[in-house]
Design an enzyme around this catalytic site. Structure first.
Site, short mmCIF file in Angstrom:
data_model
loop_
_atom_site.label_atom_id
_atom_site.label_comp_id
_atom_site.label_asym_id
_atom_site.label_seq_id
_atom_site.Cartn_x
_atom_site.Cartn_y
_atom_site.Cartn_z
N ASP A 1 17.55 35.23 17.92
CA ASP A 1 17.91 36.17 16.86
C ASP A 1 17.10 35.79 15.61
O ASP A 1 16.19 34.95 15.68
CB ASP A 1 19.43 36.09 16.63
CG ASP A 1 20.02 37.35 16.02
OD1 ASP A 1 19.47 37.82 15.01
OD2 ASP A 1 21.04 37.86 16.53
N ASP B 1 16.24 45.50 16.11
CA ASP B 1 17.57 45.61 15.52
C ASP B 1 17.45 46.31 14.16
O ASP B 1 16.35 46.56 13.68
CB ASP B 1 18.14 44.19 15.34
CG ASP B 1 19.62 44.20 14.98
OD1 ASP B 1 20.27 45.24 15.15
OD2 ASP B 1 20.12 43.15 14.53
N GLU C 1 18.76 51.50 12.22
CA GLU C 1 19.59 52.73 12.03
C GLU C 1 19.03 53.63 10.93
O GLU C 1 19.28 54.83 11.00
CB GLU C 1 21.03 52.35 11.71
CG GLU C 1 21.74 51.62 12.84
CD GLU C 1 21.70 50.10 12.70
OE1 GLU C 1 20.68 49.59 12.17
OE2 GLU C 1 22.65 49.43 13.10
N ARG D 1 18.57 49.06 18.80
CA ARG D 1 19.92 49.38 18.34
C ARG D 1 20.12 50.89 18.23
O ARG D 1 21.10 51.43 18.68
CB ARG D 1 20.16 48.72 16.97
CG ARG D 1 21.53 49.02 16.41
CD ARG D 1 22.64 48.36 17.23
NE ARG D 1 23.91 49.04 17.06
CZ ARG D 1 24.52 49.77 17.99
NH1 ARG D 1 24.01 49.89 19.19
NH2 ARG D 1 25.66 50.36 17.74
N ASP E 1 27.20 45.18 17.92
CA ASP E 1 28.03 44.00 17.66
C ASP E 1 29.47 44.25 18.07
O ASP E 1 30.27 44.74 17.28
CB ASP E 1 27.96 43.65 16.17
CG ASP E 1 26.55 43.22 15.78
OD1 ASP E 1 25.72 43.02 16.68
OD2 ASP E 1 26.30 43.09 14.56
N HIS F 1 25.28 37.29 24.51
CA HIS F 1 24.80 37.12 23.13
C HIS F 1 25.97 36.81 22.22
O HIS F 1 27.06 37.36 22.39
CB HIS F 1 24.08 38.40 22.67
CG HIS F 1 23.61 38.35 21.25
ND1 HIS F 1 22.96 37.27 20.71
CD2 HIS F 1 23.68 39.27 20.25
CE1 HIS F 1 22.66 37.53 19.44
NE2 HIS F 1 23.09 38.73 19.14
#
Ligand SMILES: *[C@@H]1O[C@H](CO)[C@@H](O)[C@H](O)[C@H]1NC(C)=O
Ligand SMILES: *[C@@H]1O[C@H](CO)[C@@H](O)[C@H](O)[C@H]1NC(C)=O
Length: 887
Positions: free
Chosen positions: A346, A460, A463, A543, A559, A617
């Site tokens: 990450d 990630d 959005e 994502r 998440d 994860h």
């Protein structure tokens, strides 16, 4: 008396209204369409909109609207339709503005009869061009010569109905005159009656697979498919549908990038609302659920074929904190002999969370970890965030400096680079729709790859996510893009909450229009760049998604929490994304947020071993402390044994999984699918979301509750064979069956009639791909037959299917004879493929002899379960294989 007349007038109005209300507002409450979806409605502002008011019914959180359209609500009038080459066209006109600003009074409706089973319609401004979604869809200029649907227009008002010709049943009907069809610059609304309340799809949601028709509201970042199961027979009367004949599945795909909302109500009916663009719908007639998805993917594109290693087990966490610790985790997986193909990091690997850097202290030796993975034929995946740190001194951070030079960043409404805040601090956001951006992105990824030889990327925060609202300077308050006249309730209250200002500018349109495509634009560019960079198949997990995302990459469900319900709802997520054309999907095994526990984590590995994308994860902190380790090597040796078993079973099944991915790539089928896809005639399967299938032949029934030692499963009528030992359960009607589910077991069943290609598993796909194959058949109890197939190639070269560089085998079994036939063979290493074992479930009698290609073969028979095993084979698979037994 002059002073009295206004009062009198008001009274008169109320009197008139209440008289008409009695007639026009008296529909069933299920048919009340919400005329005042904003907060703060009251009788006064409701009636000012020309709508009916009734607050006597229970409302609740969501429910029967107090303010609703009368049946004679003013609407667009249709003129036409007239026939065209592609179908038909009509004009829609409205004489008065509606109650939202900027009413578009003249609209055009184009209906394209695209194929026998696909209808496409668009409603748009007749005079001015508006924003349309920039994804490639088939351009049809001539109507299909034959269609399964017919389109009917009402004699009065707006709308049209689509019916299935063969049954005369309506499947879509926008002629609900009290549905309030509105088309304003920033508020568009259309309602349709649905023919059944078995409703699925509608974007990414945590909850049950079957959507509740009971006034459910959905907000999508992701405009997406709606799937409706309906009977193919009888007149659909609410709650008394006749399901005794084959079912059909019309579906709608709504392609708009601008925010979209949907409300389902018990009529059943659905209302779509959006704040821009045009209305652009497809209706697919199936008739089966699988047909519908295939027809949908013909429009948006079939999913990519992942590299074979990408179907292995992935391990990640936020908070390894060093390359050394990352290596230790990999080492303990190897020591425990638990399958693992890919290690991830990450953002903690980065220097100050900046893209394309590694932390100079704790991750300076990351390249060594990657080299070690590669030496063990394992792979490495890096997280990359789209936001680029913008506050470095000039000349010290090339990704930003180069980006400014190449002019790749999103601009604010005034034309300055928009600055927001993400992990590294102040950041600029690349505009992936700009042609310049792909060259710049290529340079950055290439530079980073020369240091850290990643094999795939994890995108990630696309959005796109922002820690401040809009930008560092907020958003210009006067823009209707930032503050449109209508907004439903949103997580962050505004359109710019924790993202970019909608008024910011991108190359091809405003961010307002492109917001929901930020993720797909990044994935498309990254796919191209890393394909060129590595010269092999790209592996990307994103994502954010949009229709067509599956063509370029996969998805994880974000998440989640280390909680039992999250584990259950992950199944809905997996099944939905398979319907959305993104079959490479998984949830974080053991949960991301909060500490997991050993039982949950073990059970979750048993389920997660059957996610198409299988990754454990974990988060960095849980409350004030670091989260406990949750990688398989962190648990007791008894738990490690169970996790190893589950993952080894996955590796055993990988040839089957890979074949399903190939079929998805070739013809748009699903990999993981709900039971109702395979049993559309069986209403008992319609709500099942605690079990799922891989393809048509493998049923997965995980334990989803703490402390359980048994589970209740739904088994459709027929014979189901225990995957591990072949013991059969035969039932004549669909039933709930209680099965043993001790801690060490995940229940897997083979459906009768299927043949699964398997391969001797190992701890990496590199090694397992060299193992012997096994073909395991579940013989149909009635017909004595079974069938299956195998798609195989080198697992990494780009375009193997398109270039024909693969082998395709078809397996069939009938009359005590099993045959493997080569249908296509241009795979250069096909000569290395060896069949070592054939296992047959459902063989009634101990055979007298067994031959393979005419020669007597070694076999064993277990009479209690009727299992015949032919083993010790070493038979090349690039030629026909025949296995016979004499009963
Ligand atoms: C729609 O309106 C246009 C422009 O006024 C006109 O030319 C056309 O004939 C109309 N079509 C129909 C079907 O009424
Ligand atoms: C659509 O619904 C309207 C209103 O309920 C009805 O009058 C019309 O017949 C329906 N059309 C079709 C094609 O089902």
């Amino acid at each position: 008396m002059d002073t009295g007349s206004p009062f009198f007038g008001l009274l008169l109005c109320v009197a008139v209204c209440s008289v008409t209300f009695a007639k026009e507002c008296g529909m069933s409450v299920y048919y009340r369409f919400d005329c005042y979806p904003e907060a703060g409605s009251n009788q006064g502002n409701c009636e000012a909109r020309g709508c009916c008011w009734d607050d006597s019914k229970e409302y609740g959180d969501v429910g029967i609207p107090y303010c609703f359209y009368p049946t004679d609500y003013e609407m667009y009038q249709i003129s036409g339709p007239v026939d065209t080459d592609f179908g038909c066209t009509a004009n829609l006109t409205r004489s008065q503005p509606s109650y939202y600003p900027d009413t578009i009074k003249d609209l055009k409706l184009d209906i394209y009869y695209e194929t026998k089973t696909r209808l496409h319609f668009k409603i748009y401004d007749a005079t001015q061009k508006r924003y349309e979604v920039p994804i490639d869809t088939p351009k049809v200029t001539h109507k299909a010569s034959e269609t399964d649907y017919s389109v009917l227009f009402p004699s009065y008002g707006f709308g049209f109905g689509v019916t299935r010709k063969s049954t005369d049943l309506p499947i879509f009907n926008t002629s609900v005159n009290n549905g309030g069809f509105l088309f304003n610059d920033q508020f568009i609304q259309i309602s349709t009656i649905l023919a059944s309340n078995y409703i699925y799809g509608l974007g990414e949601h945590r909850g049950s697979l079957l959507r509740s028709p009971n006034w459910s509201r959905f907000t999508f970042g992701i405009p997406t498919i709606l799937l409706i199961l309906m009977p193919l027979s009888t007149v659909p009367i609410r709650f008394t549908l006749d399901w005794s004949r084959p079912t059909a599945t019309p579906t709608v795909c709504f392609s708009l990038t601008v925010m979209l909302w949907a409300i389902i109500q018990p009529a059943p009916a659905i209302t779509f609302r959006t704040i821009g663009g045009i209305l652009d719908f497809y209706i697919f007639l199936g008739p089966t659920p699988s047909d519908v998805i295939q027809q949908y993917l013909e429009v948006i594109g079939q999913p990519f074929l992942p590299p074979y290693w990408g179907l292995g087990f992935h391990l990640c966490r936020w908070g390894y904190k060093s390359a050394n610790r990352t290596q230790e985790i990999v080492n303990r997986m190897r020591a425990a002999r638990i399958p693992q193909d890919t290690q991830w990091n990450d953002i903690d690997y980065m220097q100050s969370h900046e893209d394309f850097t590694t932390d100079s202290k704790s991750f300076s030796n990351l390249p060594d970890v990657v080299a070690d993975l590669h030496n063990h034929k394992q792979h490495y995946i890096s997280m990359i965030d789209p936001a680029i740190s913008s506050s470095q001194p000039a000349g010290s951070y090339a990704p930003y400096d180069d980006g400014v030079k190449a002019d790749v960043f999103v601009k604010d409404a005034n034309g300055k680079i928009l600055v927001g805040k993400v992990w590294p601090g102040n950041t600029a956001f690349p505009d992936f729709f700009k042609p310049e951006t792909s060259g710049w992105w290529n340079t950055q990824l290439k530079g980073f790859h020369s240091q850290v030889q990643f094999d795939g990327v994890w995108l990630d925060m696309n959005e796109p996510s922002n820690f401040v609202d809009g930008s560092f300077e907020g958003c210009p308050g006067n823009s209707t893009l930032d503050n449109p006249p209508y907004l439903p309730s949103l997580t962050h209250g505004t359109l710019y909450g924790k993202t970019l200002c909608p008024s910011s500018q991108q190359a091809i349109s405003s961010h307002y229009n492109l917001h929901n495509m930020f993720g797909i634009s990044e994935v498309m560019v990254t796919n191209k760049v890393i394909s060129q960079l590595r010269g092999k198949r790209p592996f990307i997990i994103s994502r954010s998604t949009f229709p067509s995302s599956g063509v370029y990459g996969g998805h994880w469900l974000g998440d989640n929490y280390s909680k039992w319900p999250d584990m259950h709802y992950s199944i809905t997520g997996i099944l939905n994304f398979n319907m959305f054309g993104i079959p490479l999907v998984g949830a974080d095994i053991c949960g991301f947020n909060d500490n997991t526990n050993e039982e949950l984590c073990v059970r979750w590995h048993q389920l997660g071993a059957f996610y198409p994308f299988s990754r454990n994860h974990n988060s960095l902190t849980c409350g004030p402390k670091l989260c406990i380790d949750q990688d398989p090597g962190a648990w007791s040796s008894a738990s490690q044994d169970i996790i190893r078993d589950a993952l080894t079973t996955r590796y055993l099944l990988l040839p089957y999984l890979y074949t399903l991915f190939a079929e998805a790539h070739i013809n748009g089928s699903t990999v993981a699918r709900p039971l109702f896809f395979e049993f559309p005639h069986d209403p008992y399967t319609y709500a099942v979301d605690r079990q799922f299938l891989w393809g048509s032949s493998l049923l997965i029934s995980p334990v989803l509750d703490p402390g359980a030692q048994t589970i209740k499963v739904t088994l459709p009528a027929g014979t189901w064979y225990d995957f591990y030992n072949g013991s059969a359960i035969s039932i004549s009607t669909t039933a709930n069956v209680t099965l043993d589910a001790p801690m060490e077991k995940i229940n897997l069943h083979m459906r009768e009639g299927g043949i699964l290609p398997l391969q001797q598993p190992n701890t990496t796909t590199y090694v397992s791909r060299q193992g012997g194959f096994e073909l395991r058949a579940a013989i149909c109890s009635k017909t004595g037959t079974a069938e299956g197939s195998l798609y195989w190639d080198d697992g990494d070269t780009i375009g193997t299917y398109e270039n024909g560089e693969y082998i395709f085998l078809k397996f069939s079994l009938a009359s005590n004879t099993f045959v493997s036939k080569v249908v296509h063979n241009k795979y250069k290493d096909a000569g290395d493929m060896v069949l070592s074992k054939v296992t047959l479930y459902g063989v009634a009698k101990d055979p007298k002899s067994v031959t393979v290609n005419g020669k007597a073969a070694h076999y064993s028979y277990v009479s209690e379960v009727g299992t015949l095993k032919v083993s010790g084979l070493y038979t090349p698979m690039n030629d026909t294989i025949t296995v016979k037994w004499n009963a």
